[in-house]
Each structure stands twice: as C-alpha cells, then as structure tokens.
Design an enzyme around this catalytic site. Structure first.
Site, PDB file in Angstrom:
ATOM      1  N   GLY A  46       0.811  -1.079   0.077  1.00 40.65           N
ATOM      2  CA  GLY A  46       0.133   0.147   0.119  1.00 40.65           C
ATOM      3  C   GLY A  46       0.911   1.128   0.063  1.00 40.65           C
ATOM      4  O   GLY A  46       1.903   1.027   0.546  1.00 40.65           O
ATOM      5  N   GLN A  51       3.025   9.996   1.376  1.00 44.34           N
ATOM      6  CA  GLN A  51       4.175   9.312   1.299  1.00 44.34           C
ATOM      7  C   GLN A  51       4.943   9.729   0.135  1.00 44.34           C
ATOM      8  O   GLN A  51       6.135   9.331   0.217  1.00 44.34           O
ATOM      9  CB  GLN A  51       4.028   7.953   1.386  1.00 44.34           C
ATOM     10  CG  GLN A  51       3.461   7.292   2.786  1.00 44.34           C
ATOM     11  CD  GLN A  51       3.288   5.842   2.570  1.00 44.34           C
ATOM     12  OE1 GLN A  51       2.414   5.199   2.122  1.00 44.34           O
ATOM     13  NE2 GLN A  51       4.217   5.223   3.205  1.00 44.34           N
ATOM     14  N   CYS A  99       5.918  -0.022   7.185  1.00 44.28           N
ATOM     15  CA  CYS A  99       5.635   1.208   6.450  1.00 44.28           C
ATOM     16  C   CYS A  99       6.850   1.514   5.616  1.00 44.28           C
ATOM     17  O   CYS A  99       7.939   1.628   6.062  1.00 44.28           O
ATOM     18  CB  CYS A  99       5.194   2.315   7.253  1.00 44.28           C
ATOM     19  SG  CYS A  99       4.744   3.848   6.648  1.00 44.28           S
ATOM     20  N   LEU A 100       6.479   1.974   4.237  1.00 39.93           N
ATOM     21  CA  LEU A 100       7.480   2.439   3.451  1.00 39.93           C
ATOM     22  C   LEU A 100       8.112   3.638   3.912  1.00 39.93           C
ATOM     23  O   LEU A 100       9.424   3.717   3.551  1.00 39.93           O
ATOM     24  CB  LEU A 100       7.031   2.454   1.956  1.00 39.93           C
ATOM     25  CG  LEU A 100       6.626   1.173   1.365  1.00 39.93           C
ATOM     26  CD1 LEU A 100       5.842   1.393  -0.070  1.00 39.93           C
ATOM     27  CD2 LEU A 100       7.504  -0.006   1.255  1.00 39.93           C
ATOM     28  N   HIS A 141      -4.408   0.884   7.648  1.00 38.37           N
ATOM     29  CA  HIS A 141      -2.889   1.575   7.659  1.00 38.37           C
ATOM     30  C   HIS A 141      -2.658   2.626   6.731  1.00 38.37           C
ATOM     31  O   HIS A 141      -2.297   3.790   7.151  1.00 38.37           O
ATOM     32  CB  HIS A 141      -1.878   0.475   7.354  1.00 38.37           C
ATOM     33  CG  HIS A 141      -0.410   0.991   7.316  1.00 38.37           C
ATOM     34  ND1 HIS A 141       0.426   0.592   8.283  1.00 38.37           N
ATOM     35  CD2 HIS A 141       0.209   1.777   6.525  1.00 38.37           C
ATOM     36  CE1 HIS A 141       1.499   1.202   8.108  1.00 38.37           C
ATOM     37  NE2 HIS A 141       1.546   1.828   6.932  1.00 38.37           N
ATOM     38  N   GLU A 142      -3.246   2.570   5.417  1.00 36.89           N
ATOM     39  CA  GLU A 142      -3.022   3.612   4.443  1.00 36.89           C
ATOM     40  C   GLU A 142      -3.969   4.892   4.913  1.00 36.89           C
ATOM     41  O   GLU A 142      -3.668   5.879   4.612  1.00 36.89           O
ATOM     42  CB  GLU A 142      -3.385   3.068   3.118  1.00 36.89           C
ATOM     43  CG  GLU A 142      -2.479   2.095   2.625  1.00 36.89           C
ATOM     44  CD  GLU A 142      -1.143   2.239   2.826  1.00 36.89           C
ATOM     45  OE1 GLU A 142      -0.637   3.404   2.821  1.00 36.89           O
ATOM     46  OE2 GLU A 142      -0.173   1.596   3.083  1.00 36.89           O
ATOM     47  N   HIS A 145      -2.276   7.265   7.025  1.00 37.70           N
ATOM     48  CA  HIS A 145      -1.684   8.029   6.434  1.00 37.70           C
ATOM     49  C   HIS A 145      -2.503   9.465   6.004  1.00 37.70           C
ATOM     50  O   HIS A 145      -2.062  10.586   6.126  1.00 37.70           O
ATOM     51  CB  HIS A 145      -0.945   7.522   5.264  1.00 37.70           C
ATOM     52  CG  HIS A 145       0.108   6.766   5.588  1.00 37.70           C
ATOM     53  ND1 HIS A 145       1.519   7.242   6.104  1.00 37.70           N
ATOM     54  CD2 HIS A 145       0.413   5.491   5.353  1.00 37.70           C
ATOM     55  CE1 HIS A 145       2.178   6.346   6.363  1.00 37.70           C
ATOM     56  NE2 HIS A 145       1.917   5.001   6.086  1.00 37.70           N
TER      57      HIS A 145
HETATM   58 NI    NI Z   1       2.779   3.297   5.651  1.00 32.67          NI
END
Ligand code: NI
Length: 190
Positions: A46, A51, A99-100, A141-142, A145
């Site tokens: 995701g 991000q 998380c990226l 999770h997304e 963000h």
């Molecule tokens: Ni993340």
C-alpha cells in the site's frame, strides 16, 4: 515515473490530507499510475499520497501477496480517492505492520478486523464497501496516512521508547533501504 518516498519525520506525513476535486486534478490517473509504480518498486502492499509528498486523500493498495493466507485477495488491487471510514467493528487483533516511510521497523499493531468505507475509485465511481481481515488491515494503515497518523503512534510507550533512536536515524537517512527516499533531516547538497 517513480516518486521518492518521504521518510519518517517529514511534516507532510503529519498533515491531514485534503479531499480532491475531480476538476482540480485532470491528470489524477497519471499520479495513480506513478504511485503504483513507486509502491511496486519498493515492494509495498500500500502507498498513500502523503508518502510521496502529496497531501491529498488518495491511497493505492495491492494486497495480492497475501493470497496464500486469504485466497480472496488474489486480485485485490484498489485505488481509494476521498475515502472516509464510516465504521470499524469487531475485537482488535494484532498484526506485524511495516511502512515504506519507516524502513526496517516492524511492530505488532492492534486494530479492529472489519471496516466500512466510502470512497471513489480511479474513475470517480463511488463505492461503499465492507472489508475484513488483511484487506481491512492494509486499508486502515493507509487511511491513517491520509489522516496524518503512523502505525508507530499506536505502540505502547515502552515500544515507542525502544524504537525512538531508530526513528531519528531514519529521519537523518541513517538506514539501509533499496528504494529512493527523501529524508527530512538531511541537508540539501550533502
Ligand atoms: Ni505506511
């Protein structure tokens, strides 16, 4: 085109993202394509617009890697524009999240298993759907963000203290990562 991924510590990750007017972004499909390319390039499941430095209510998900555990996720590739979570239900369960924007850190996070969400897809078609299990997990999770929240916010004070130094290091670019990132505490020209 791949975007660099914004690392922990950048204020854009803490901003509540704004809703998108279709007229405002006629090239939204290009942005969406570039977000998928960025996500796949970093082997993520995701990616949310903040991000990649865009404070807008958009995230993309491809949860097909979880098809071994949940066969329904075989073709689960979805774009969420202007999403609003309407309801979260069930008994909280723990799942090891990463998380990226926060490479190399994974922690157990507790969330409710079922989510009811209103959103538009990449063709501006409206949906109101219910998701459960790992699909719900990735969505939650997304969604966090675009609300300016990170999974690390949900950890116990002890866990937070234990990873504090590593989070600071990530902001400074002191982390091994195989995709391109932008680190907030790295001065330009260094
Ligand atoms: Ni993340």
């Amino acid at each position: 085109m791949k975007y660099p991924i914004i690392a922990y510590g950048d204020p854009v990750l803490r901003r509540k993202a704004t809703a998108i007017e279709p007229d405002e972004y006629p090239h939204i499909k290009q942005i969406i394509d570039d977000m998928y390319e960025t996500m796949y390039g970093a082997r993520g499941v995701g990616l949310a617009a903040p991000q990649v430095g865009l404070s807008m209510r958009l995230f993309v998900i491809d949860a097909s890697v979880f098809a071994d555990e949940e066969p329904d996720l075989k073709d689960f590739k979805k774009t969420f524009l202007n999403a609003t979570i309407l309801e979260e239900t069930g008994e909280e369960w723990g799942f090891n999240e990463g998380c990226l924007s926060i490479p190399d850190i994974r922690e157990d996070v507790y969330r409710k298993p079922t989510v009811k969400i209103s959103y538009y897809d990449e063709n501006w078609k409206h949906h109101e759907d219910i998701f459960s299990g790992l699909a719900a997990r990735v969505i939650q999770h997304e969604y966090d963000h675009i609300e300016g929240k990170l999974f690390t916010d949900k950890l116990s004070p002890l866990r937070k203290r234990l990873i504090e130094k590593r989070l600071n290091d990530i902001s400074k670019g002191i982390v091994d990562v195989e995709y391109k990132m932008k680190f907030p505490a790295v001065k330009k020209g260094r």
